[in-house]
Design a protein around this motif. Structure first.
Motif, PDB file in Angstrom:
ATOM      1  N   SER A 185       2.524   3.845   6.379  1.00  0.00           N
ATOM      2  CA  SER A 185       2.781   4.767   5.394  1.00  0.00           C
ATOM      3  C   SER A 185       4.194   4.977   5.044  1.00  0.00           C
ATOM      4  N   ALA A 186       4.487   5.180   3.672  1.00  0.00           N
ATOM      5  CA  ALA A 186       6.027   5.482   3.617  1.00  0.00           C
ATOM      6  C   ALA A 186       6.110   6.514   2.241  1.00  0.00           C
ATOM      7  N   LEU A 187       6.704   7.611   2.611  1.00  0.00           N
ATOM      8  CA  LEU A 187       7.065   8.544   1.735  1.00  0.00           C
ATOM      9  C   LEU A 187       8.380   8.437   1.008  1.00  0.00           C
ATOM     10  N   CYS A 188       8.473   8.016  -0.347  1.00  0.00           N
ATOM     11  CA  CYS A 188       9.688   7.611  -0.990  1.00  0.00           C
ATOM     12  C   CYS A 188      10.087   8.675  -2.065  1.00  0.00           C
ATOM     13  N   ARG A 189      11.187   9.261  -2.093  1.00  0.00           N
ATOM     14  CA  ARG A 189      11.697  10.027  -3.219  1.00  0.00           C
ATOM     15  C   ARG A 189      11.870   9.161  -4.502  1.00  0.00           C
ATOM     16  N   LEU A 190      11.277   9.298  -5.619  1.00  0.00           N
ATOM     17  CA  LEU A 190      11.686   8.751  -6.789  1.00  0.00           C
ATOM     18  C   LEU A 190      12.709   9.797  -7.334  1.00  0.00           C
ATOM     19  N   ASP A 191      12.677  10.922  -7.312  1.00  0.00           N
ATOM     20  CA  ASP A 191      13.629  11.882  -7.626  1.00  0.00           C
ATOM     21  C   ASP A 191      13.278  13.231  -6.875  1.00  0.00           C
ATOM     22  N   ASP A 192      13.906  14.357  -7.331  1.00  0.00           N
ATOM     23  CA  ASP A 192      13.820  15.554  -6.529  1.00  0.00           C
ATOM     24  C   ASP A 192      12.474  16.075  -6.492  1.00  0.00           C
ATOM     25  N   TYR A 193      11.744  15.780  -7.568  1.00  0.00           N
ATOM     26  CA  TYR A 193      10.183  16.310  -7.803  1.00  0.00           C
ATOM     27  C   TYR A 193       8.883  15.445  -7.898  1.00  0.00           C
ATOM     28  N   GLN A 194       9.530  14.049  -7.743  1.00  0.00           N
ATOM     29  CA  GLN A 194       8.532  12.998  -7.619  1.00  0.00           C
ATOM     30  C   GLN A 194       8.628  12.379  -6.540  1.00  0.00           C
ATOM     31  N   TRP A 195       7.548  12.477  -5.501  1.00  0.00           N
ATOM     32  CA  TRP A 195       7.487  11.996  -4.147  1.00  0.00           C
ATOM     33  C   TRP A 195       6.563  10.927  -4.188  1.00  0.00           C
ATOM     34  N   LEU A 196       6.522   9.536  -3.850  1.00  0.00           N
ATOM     35  CA  LEU A 196       5.660   8.416  -3.923  1.00  0.00           C
ATOM     36  C   LEU A 196       5.278   8.263  -2.375  1.00  0.00           C
ATOM     37  N   LEU A 197       4.017   8.456  -2.229  1.00  0.00           N
ATOM     38  CA  LEU A 197       3.459   8.072  -0.723  1.00  0.00           C
ATOM     39  C   LEU A 197       2.627   6.793  -1.073  1.00  0.00           C
ATOM     40  N   VAL A 198       3.004   5.702  -0.347  1.00  0.00           N
ATOM     41  CA  VAL A 198       2.507   4.475  -0.243  1.00  0.00           C
ATOM     42  C   VAL A 198       1.670   4.327   1.030  1.00  0.00           C
ATOM     43  N   MET A 199       0.566   3.984   0.928  1.00  0.00           N
ATOM     44  CA  MET A 199      -0.239   3.771   2.393  1.00  0.00           C
ATOM     45  C   MET A 199      -1.185   2.545   2.311  1.00  0.00           C
ATOM     46  N   ASP A 200      -1.417   1.902   3.418  1.00  0.00           N
ATOM     47  CA  ASP A 200      -2.102   0.882   3.835  1.00  0.00           C
ATOM     48  C   ASP A 200      -3.502   1.138   3.451  1.00  0.00           C
ATOM     49  N   GLY A 201      -4.150   0.789   2.118  1.00  0.00           N
ATOM     50  CA  GLY A 201      -5.400   1.081   1.948  1.00  0.00           C
ATOM     51  C   GLY A 201      -6.599   0.403   2.841  1.00  0.00           C
ATOM     52  N   GLU A 202      -6.236  -0.726   3.528  1.00  0.00           N
ATOM     53  CA  GLU A 202      -7.355  -1.345   4.296  1.00  0.00           C
ATOM     54  C   GLU A 202      -7.441  -0.507   5.540  1.00  0.00           C
ATOM     55  N   ALA A 203      -6.462   0.194   6.234  1.00  0.00           N
ATOM     56  CA  ALA A 203      -6.619   0.717   7.399  1.00  0.00           C
ATOM     57  C   ALA A 203      -7.203   2.360   7.144  1.00  0.00           C
ATOM     58  N   MET A 204      -7.260   2.795   5.884  1.00  0.00           N
ATOM     59  CA  MET A 204      -7.809   4.332   5.775  1.00  0.00           C
ATOM     60  C   MET A 204      -9.234   4.214   5.557  1.00  0.00           C
ATOM     61  N   GLY A 205      -9.906   2.984   5.358  1.00  0.00           N
ATOM     62  CA  GLY A 205     -11.509   3.262   4.806  1.00  0.00           C
ATOM     63  C   GLY A 205     -11.375   2.641   3.666  1.00  0.00           C
ATOM     64  N   ALA A 206     -12.746   2.427   3.054  1.00  0.00           N
ATOM     65  CA  ALA A 206     -13.209   1.851   1.932  1.00  0.00           C
ATOM     66  C   ALA A 206     -13.389   2.706   0.654  1.00  0.00           C
ATOM     67  N   GLY A 207     -13.531   3.976   0.882  1.00  0.00           N
ATOM     68  CA  GLY A 207     -13.962   4.729  -0.304  1.00  0.00           C
ATOM     69  C   GLY A 207     -12.806   5.697  -0.680  1.00  0.00           C
ATOM     70  N   GLU A 208     -12.725   6.659  -1.611  1.00  0.00           N
ATOM     71  CA  GLU A 208     -11.859   7.561  -1.952  1.00  0.00           C
ATOM     72  C   GLU A 208     -11.818   8.823  -1.020  1.00  0.00           C
ATOM     73  N   ALA A 209     -13.137   9.083  -0.282  1.00  0.00           N
ATOM     74  CA  ALA A 209     -13.202  10.043   0.630  1.00  0.00           C
ATOM     75  C   ALA A 209     -12.313   9.890   1.541  1.00  0.00           C
TER      76      ALA A 209
END
Length: 530
Positions: A222-246
């Motif tokens: 995963s990576a937590l990236c600051r787009l600006d002071d108030y917008q933080w984008l969290l990018v995660m490996d979708g394949e490692a966390m499971g198939a569903g939104e839960a």
């Protein structure tokens, strides 16, 4: 190579010992201690490569033990063991020494990763000069910062996808994977910055990043990236966390809870349902942003993986701040803070009474407020440089924080208009107060109450007047006092740290070394009065 495990709780010591295949890491001996005093004796006898150390222990605590390790010049690498509730207590220790840490209750993977990094650092320091290690660390950190900035530019849509972006993503384990994204907005950012971090953005970012890194640690990249002071984008490996939104929601709620428990930081989260490869990630970023914009900022209920509730716009138009501009202008011109505050709070109350308030509607209110702030800044003859910081951030998303920031900006305008003639003497009074109370717990809120200025005004005006921040000025005062006490008295270092307002002796030693070029103990030896 051996390891020392120090904790006053036997089950913690046993938990660490039994969870690791020590032979895999080349560990041949393991030693135990119940407190810092016992640990210090075993450190001198066995000189372990790695020390797992609790912070709160009887007889001698972790902070004093770490200070002794530094004074003895031992190469032992320390892994701090702490719970969520102890994070504030250990934060300075972690930052000061660059050690690793694991959170209770810990997972086997956490301990293994911390052990591997500690062994690597021990081998590096054993085979090369300390200065080389420190320079290598600084280079790595600089590379990480450059990488973070490049990723942020790409995620904002300001830079194209290139091989350089792919290489940065590969280092973080994100290249070649289908990714999930979540756009995270801090709700009470300014409140936490002011009350807990004295407006120290760097320290705030450090704490936020470290909590995220260890909360989401393990097999999932995963990576937590600051787009600006108030917008933080969290990018995660979708394949490692499971198939569903839960599965996605589980990790997001876990991170949200960790920030709240450790830093009291509240966040608003909008998550994408779809996944995408890195080169096509803007589609899912847009989906996360759309969820946030249509969400109701007045609701704390969750909807799917999104932590804002999708809302149906209330009937009727939103109240407009423009309707109060005449009275607000008069309040600013006359320096009447109470009346200006009353008008603004009345307006926010009307917004809250509207029933629902979508984030995109709050952004319309923000644009309206910024238009008026721009007009009033010209009225107050605020310099262009200061005027740029007088606006509300577009992605501010909590109505309570929106109200606090707006009132603070209006107070800043009033302060500037009413104190132009006497601002020099006012800052001198604040400086004199700091000279007399530097050893106390001085905060911007306390200074604001004492001198009847807004915290933002004091912070900005003090830096303009004395060319340094209040935090830097207080630190300089404390370090000069520390030098006098070290060279002129035999007072214990722990007592000196406590007298100067440092609960964390280890952090005090780090700050002193940065200021004086050496740690307190060798400074005392060199400068003690014969």
């Amino acid at each position: 190579m051996n390891v020392l495990i120090v904790d006053d709780e036997e089950h913690v010591r046993e938990g660490i010992e039994l969870s690791i295949d020590w032979a895999k890491f080349g560990i041949t001996e393991r030693h135990m201690a119940e407190n810092g005093m016992e640990a210090l004796e075993k450190l001198k006898s066995f000189k372990p490569a790695v020390l797992f150390c609790d912070m709160k222990m009887p007889v001698m605590g972790g902070i004093e033990l770490l200070d002794k390790i530094r004074e003895e010049g031992l190469n032992t690498q320390v892994v701090v063991i702490s719970g969520y509730g102890d994070f504030e207590y250990t934060r300075a220790t972690i930052k000061a020494n660059g050690v690793d840490y694991i959170l209770k209750p810990f997972r086997r993977k956490d301990v293994e990763e911390a052990l591997q990094k500690a062994i690597q650092a021990w081998r590096e320091k054993s085979g090369t000069k300390q200065i080389d290690v420190e320079q290598s660390y600084l280079v790595r950190k600089a590379d990480e910062m450059v990488g973070d900035k490049k990723l942020a530019a790409y995620f904002r849509g300001e830079a194209p996808f290139t091989s350089s972006i792919r290489q940065i993503a590969e280092k973080r384990g994100l290249a070649g994977r289908t990714l999930k994204t979540a756009l995270i907005l801090p709700k009470n950012r300014m409140k936490i910055l002011s009350e807990r971090f004295m407006m120290d953005e760097e320290l705030f970012s450090f704490a936020v990043d470290n909590v995220a890194r260890y909360t989401l640690g393990g097999p999932m990249a995963s990576a937590l990236c600051r787009l600006d002071d108030y917008q933080w984008l969290l990018v995660m490996d979708g394949e490692a966390m499971g198939a569903g939104e839960a599965d996605h929601r589980f990790y997001l709620e876990r991170l949200k809870r960790a920030w709240q428990q450790t830093l009291r930081l509240e966040v608003l989260i909008g998550a994408s349902a779809a996944r995408a490869q890195l080169e096509h990630i803007h589609t899912v970023i847009g989906e996360a942003r759309a969820r946030l914009l249509s969400g109701d900022v007045l609701s704390d209920e969750a909807n799917g993986t999104n932590s804002v509730k999708a809302s149906i716009p209330a009937t009727g138009e939103l109240p407009q701040l423009m309707n109060e501009q005449f009275l607000l202008k008069k309040a600013i011109e006359s320096g009447n803070k109470p009346f200006a505050t009353e008008l603004l709070r009345k307006h926010v109350h009307m917004l809250r009474s509207h029933g629902t308030l979508q984030l995109k509607e709050l952004q319309v209110c923000t644009m309206e407020a910024n238009l008026l702030l721009g007009r009033w800044s010209q009225l107050a003859s605020i310099p262009q440089g200061m005027a740029q910081s007088a606006f509300l951030p577009m992605w501010i998303n909590d109505l309570d924080e929106w109200e606090r920031v707006l009132i603070g900006q209006v107070h800043l305008l009033i302060d500037h208009m009413t104190q132009q003639a006497s601002s020099g003497s006012s800052m001198e009074e604040i400086k004199d107060y700091l000279d007399s109370h530097f050893h106390e717990d001085v905060s911007l809120s306390r200074l604001a109450e004492q001198f009847h200025f807004s915290p933002q005004y004091i912070s900005k005006k003090f830096k303009v007047t004395y060319h340094k921040t209040i935090v830097t000025y207080l630190t300089d005062l404390k370090m000069e006092r520390a030098k006098a006490l070290l060279s002129g008295t035999d007072m214990p270092i722990a007592e000196i740290a406590n007298q100067l307002g440092y609960d964390d002796e280890n952090y005090f030693s780090k700050v002193f070394k940065k200021h004086a070029g050496m740690s307190p103990f060798p400074y005392r030896k060199r400068n003690e009065i014969k």
